[in-house]
Design an enzyme around this catalytic site. Sequence first.
Site, PDB file in Angstrom:
ATOM      1  CG  ASP A  47      -2.068  -0.916   1.172  1.00 46.52           C
ATOM      2  OD1 ASP A  47      -2.329  -1.554   0.003  1.00 46.52           O
ATOM      3  OD2 ASP A  47      -2.316  -1.579   2.353  1.00 46.52           O
TER       4      ASP A  47
ATOM      5  N   PRO B  68     -22.269  -8.968 -13.309  1.00 46.51           N
ATOM      6  CG  PRO B  68     -23.741 -10.771 -12.613  1.00 46.51           C
ATOM      7  CD  PRO B  68     -23.548  -9.160 -13.033  1.00 46.51           C
ATOM      8  CD  GLU B  69     -20.443 -10.799 -20.410  1.00 48.82           C
ATOM      9  OE1 GLU B  69     -20.686 -11.691 -19.569  1.00 48.82           O
ATOM     10  OE2 GLU B  69     -19.860 -10.869 -21.512  1.00 48.82           O
TER      11      GLU B  69
ATOM     12  CD  GLN C  89      -8.031  -3.183   8.798  1.00 48.91           C
ATOM     13  OE1 GLN C  89      -9.220  -3.486   8.871  1.00 48.91           O
ATOM     14  NE2 GLN C  89      -7.240  -3.460   7.800  1.00 48.91           N
TER      15      GLN C  89
ATOM     16  CB  THR D 289     -10.867  -6.222   8.829  1.00 52.36           C
ATOM     17  OG1 THR D 289     -10.061  -5.665   7.668  1.00 52.36           O
ATOM     18  CG2 THR D 289     -10.974  -7.852   8.647  1.00 52.36           C
TER      19      THR D 289
ATOM     20  CE  LYS E  57      -3.883  -6.499   0.691  1.00 52.67           C
ATOM     21  NZ  LYS E  57      -4.729  -5.277  -0.111  1.00 52.67           N
TER      22      LYS E  57
ATOM     23  CG  ASP F 122      -7.297  -6.567  -2.017  1.00 50.08           C
ATOM     24  OD1 ASP F 122      -8.317  -7.030  -2.094  1.00 50.08           O
ATOM     25  OD2 ASP F 122      -6.948  -5.987  -1.021  1.00 50.08           O
TER      26      ASP F 122
ATOM     27  CE  LYS G  25     -10.764  -5.246  -0.135  1.00 50.66           C
ATOM     28  NZ  LYS G  25      -9.265  -4.602  -0.291  1.00 50.66           N
TER      29      LYS G  25
ATOM     30  NE  ARG H 289      -3.154  -2.325  12.394  1.00 52.72           N
ATOM     31  CZ  ARG H 289      -3.472  -2.392  11.115  1.00 52.72           C
ATOM     32  NH1 ARG H 289      -2.961  -3.525  10.533  1.00 52.72           N
ATOM     33  NH2 ARG H 289      -3.795  -1.432  10.352  1.00 52.72           N
TER      34      ARG H 289
END
Length: 238
Positions: free
Chosen positions: A19, A76-77, A192, A122, A41, A69, A71, A183
């Site tokens: 990140d 759907p198509e 978080q 989270t 990630k 990641d 998300k 953590r």
Amino acid sequence: MVEISHAIPRRERLIVALDVSSVAEAQALVEKLGDSVRFYKIGLEISTSGGYYELLDWLVKRGKRVFCDLKLYDIPETVRRAVANLRGRGVTFLTVHGDRAIMEAAAQEKGEMKILAVTVLTSLDKRDLEQMGYRGEVSQLVLARASGALAAGCDGVIASGLEAPGIKSAHGARLLVVTPGIRPAGGDRGDQKRTVDVAQAFGNGADYIVVGRPIRDAQDPAAAAAAIQATMAGFFPS
Ligand code: C5P
């Protein structure tokens, strides 16, 4: 007793979230971490930096595993076609949101990738869910989405360490549990809310953990990663 999967190489169970806001920064962090981290990630922040594919290919070339990641959440198509675009690049994990039709579309096109469904972020707790109109417990929604993920053909879920025992006792090794929100006990949680420490995550049955800021912002990121690897050595033989 939570079932622990030993089939995954131990050192790969730590996934570090890159990140950061540029490819150069991401590469510098990877160089700094060296062999202490084998799995990365690449998520939303780096996806808007302009160098997402460059970084993905660079990581794969260095023998690292890559978790995209993204998300994904769309009709759907569109999800199906976006997933197809990522095939054949050496991606290990890809995330989609846990809606049934989206998960099915992603699973249909996954090829060699493993599709992980986001259950409940989270950073959300019961009050946040209430604001969205959901009245039940977080754990109930996570479990329902985990069952849906398995039925839709996904390989695993993203869930906090608090829900890992329920998912593992319902589905065992049929569904991977990947746990962010790691953590140290009593440490700064930032945004978080459903956090656990490394030992709790694996003790509760997580297969992988995702760690971002606790490594990125550490004074010595390689030492922080090595300390996590040492904790993992207590759970997994190799
Ligand atoms: O810095 P921190 O360790 O909190 O980073 C957690 C990473 O895991 C972030 O990249 C975040 O996008 C991701 N993540 C999460 N919760 C989810 C899914 C992904 O925190 N449910």
